[in-house]
Scaffold this motif. Structure first.
Motif, PDB file in Angstrom:
ATOM      1  N   ILE A 110      54.393   1.118  31.583  1.00  0.00           N
ATOM      2  CA  ILE A 110      55.584   0.194  31.233  1.00  0.00           C
ATOM      3  C   ILE A 110      56.690   0.408  32.275  1.00  0.00           C
ATOM      4  O   ILE A 110      57.411  -0.619  32.770  1.00  0.00           O
ATOM      5  N   THR A 111      56.895   1.646  32.636  1.00  0.00           N
ATOM      6  CA  THR A 111      57.918   1.802  33.566  1.00  0.00           C
ATOM      7  C   THR A 111      57.446   0.931  34.972  1.00  0.00           C
ATOM      8  O   THR A 111      58.343   0.658  35.782  1.00  0.00           O
ATOM      9  N   HIS A 112      56.259   1.228  35.289  1.00  0.00           N
ATOM     10  CA  HIS A 112      55.758   0.641  36.506  1.00  0.00           C
ATOM     11  C   HIS A 112      55.780  -0.929  36.425  1.00  0.00           C
ATOM     12  O   HIS A 112      56.280  -1.458  37.361  1.00  0.00           O
ATOM     13  N   VAL A 113      55.613  -1.703  35.215  1.00  0.00           N
ATOM     14  CA  VAL A 113      55.858  -2.883  35.114  1.00  0.00           C
ATOM     15  C   VAL A 113      57.338  -3.356  35.453  1.00  0.00           C
ATOM     16  O   VAL A 113      57.620  -4.336  35.995  1.00  0.00           O
ATOM     17  N   ARG A 114      57.980  -2.667  34.824  1.00  0.00           N
ATOM     18  CA  ARG A 114      59.407  -3.004  35.117  1.00  0.00           C
ATOM     19  C   ARG A 114      59.876  -3.089  36.387  1.00  0.00           C
ATOM     20  O   ARG A 114      60.665  -3.663  36.849  1.00  0.00           O
ATOM     21  N   LEU A 116      57.941  -3.491  38.980  1.00  0.00           N
ATOM     22  CA  LEU A 116      57.272  -4.625  39.772  1.00  0.00           C
ATOM     23  C   LEU A 116      58.170  -5.762  39.192  1.00  0.00           C
ATOM     24  O   LEU A 116      58.263  -6.711  40.377  1.00  0.00           O
ATOM     25  N   ALA A 117      58.811  -6.043  37.958  1.00  0.00           N
ATOM     26  CA  ALA A 117      59.355  -6.935  37.792  1.00  0.00           C
ATOM     27  C   ALA A 117      60.867  -7.113  38.480  1.00  0.00           C
ATOM     28  O   ALA A 117      61.109  -8.194  39.010  1.00  0.00           O
ATOM     29  N   ARG A 123      53.724 -12.098  38.893  1.00  0.00           N
ATOM     30  CA  ARG A 123      52.238 -12.210  38.660  1.00  0.00           C
ATOM     31  C   ARG A 123      51.630 -10.624  38.584  1.00  0.00           C
ATOM     32  O   ARG A 123      50.562 -10.391  37.537  1.00  0.00           O
ATOM     33  N   LEU A 124      51.823  -9.761  39.455  1.00  0.00           N
ATOM     34  CA  LEU A 124      51.430  -8.323  39.479  1.00  0.00           C
ATOM     35  C   LEU A 124      51.699  -7.737  38.171  1.00  0.00           C
ATOM     36  O   LEU A 124      50.889  -7.052  37.430  1.00  0.00           O
ATOM     37  N   GLY A 151      58.623 -11.502  28.035  1.00  0.00           N
ATOM     38  CA  GLY A 151      59.821 -11.701  28.942  1.00  0.00           C
ATOM     39  C   GLY A 151      59.230 -12.082  30.442  1.00  0.00           C
ATOM     40  O   GLY A 151      59.854 -13.049  31.174  1.00  0.00           O
ATOM     41  N   LEU A 152      58.087 -11.562  30.705  1.00  0.00           N
ATOM     42  CA  LEU A 152      57.325 -12.067  32.044  1.00  0.00           C
ATOM     43  C   LEU A 152      56.978 -13.228  32.028  1.00  0.00           C
ATOM     44  O   LEU A 152      57.124 -14.096  33.119  1.00  0.00           O
TER      45      LEU A 152
END
Length: 185
Positions: A110-114, A116-117, A123-124, A151-152
């Motif tokens: 989740i931290t990594h996704v945030r 990236l966003a 998209r990633l 949200g993404l």
């Protein structure tokens, strides 16, 4: 769009659209023959302005990427990514359960996704959050992942110029929110 008037305007519209479609077809077939799959092709193609710089060839109802994927499917079939895993995939719920079991620290995902966003890599981020968001159940991590993915999806809809893609992103966000509320349709 608005109706076209005049022989020259109609001829330009039809001829330029035909040229763009031929270019898409020829480019996809050439890249397929070089061994690229549909995902690679869609992400590597650059559209020449001399062909595509027309208002009626801009992304709208559909997108250029959708056209490229359709050409690929018409030439090769449904197995777009050429990944043996997707040839006969396991049930998505089973995959999600096992991926989740293999992740030692779901919070790090989740931290990594945030991150990236935050860098604009929506998209990633959607691909990575699927490691957690596709799971069944309503535990805190899965719910947080679904909320983040919703949200993404809404952000991706704002970035996309295809009406169809926008609608599908927004519908996906709504479905994720319903799943978190326990009212999935």
């Amino acid at each position: 769009g608005p109706p076209l008037h005049g022989r020259d305007a109609i001829q330009e519209y039809l001829a330029s659209t035909s040229a763009a479609l031929r270019w898409c077809h020829n480019t996809v077939v050439e890249l397929m023959n070089q061994g690229y799959n549909s995902h690679e092709i869609v992400n590597m193609v650059e559209y020449p302005a001399e062909i595509f710089d027309k208002p009626w060839l801009a992304d709208g109802y559909t997108s250029r990427a959708h056209v490229l994927r359709d050409v690929y499917r018409s030439q090769f079939g449904w197995w777009e990514d050429q990944n043996p895993t997707s040839l006969n995939p396991a049930h998505p719920a089973d995959v999600a359960r096992e991926v989740r079991a293999a992740i030692a620290d779901p919070g790090a995902v989740i931290t990594h996704v945030r991150a990236l966003a935050d860098r604009g890599e929506v998209r990633l981020a959607l691909h990575v959050i699927d490691l957690l968001a596709l799971g069944a159940g309503s535990d805190d991590i899965t719910s947080e992942a679904r909320t983040l993915k919703a949200g993404l999806c809404r952000r991706a809809a704002e970035l996309d110029t295809s009406y169809v893609s926008q609608s599908l992103y927004l519908n996906g966000a709504d479905e994720l929110e319903r799943a978190n509320a326990g009212t999935a349709s």
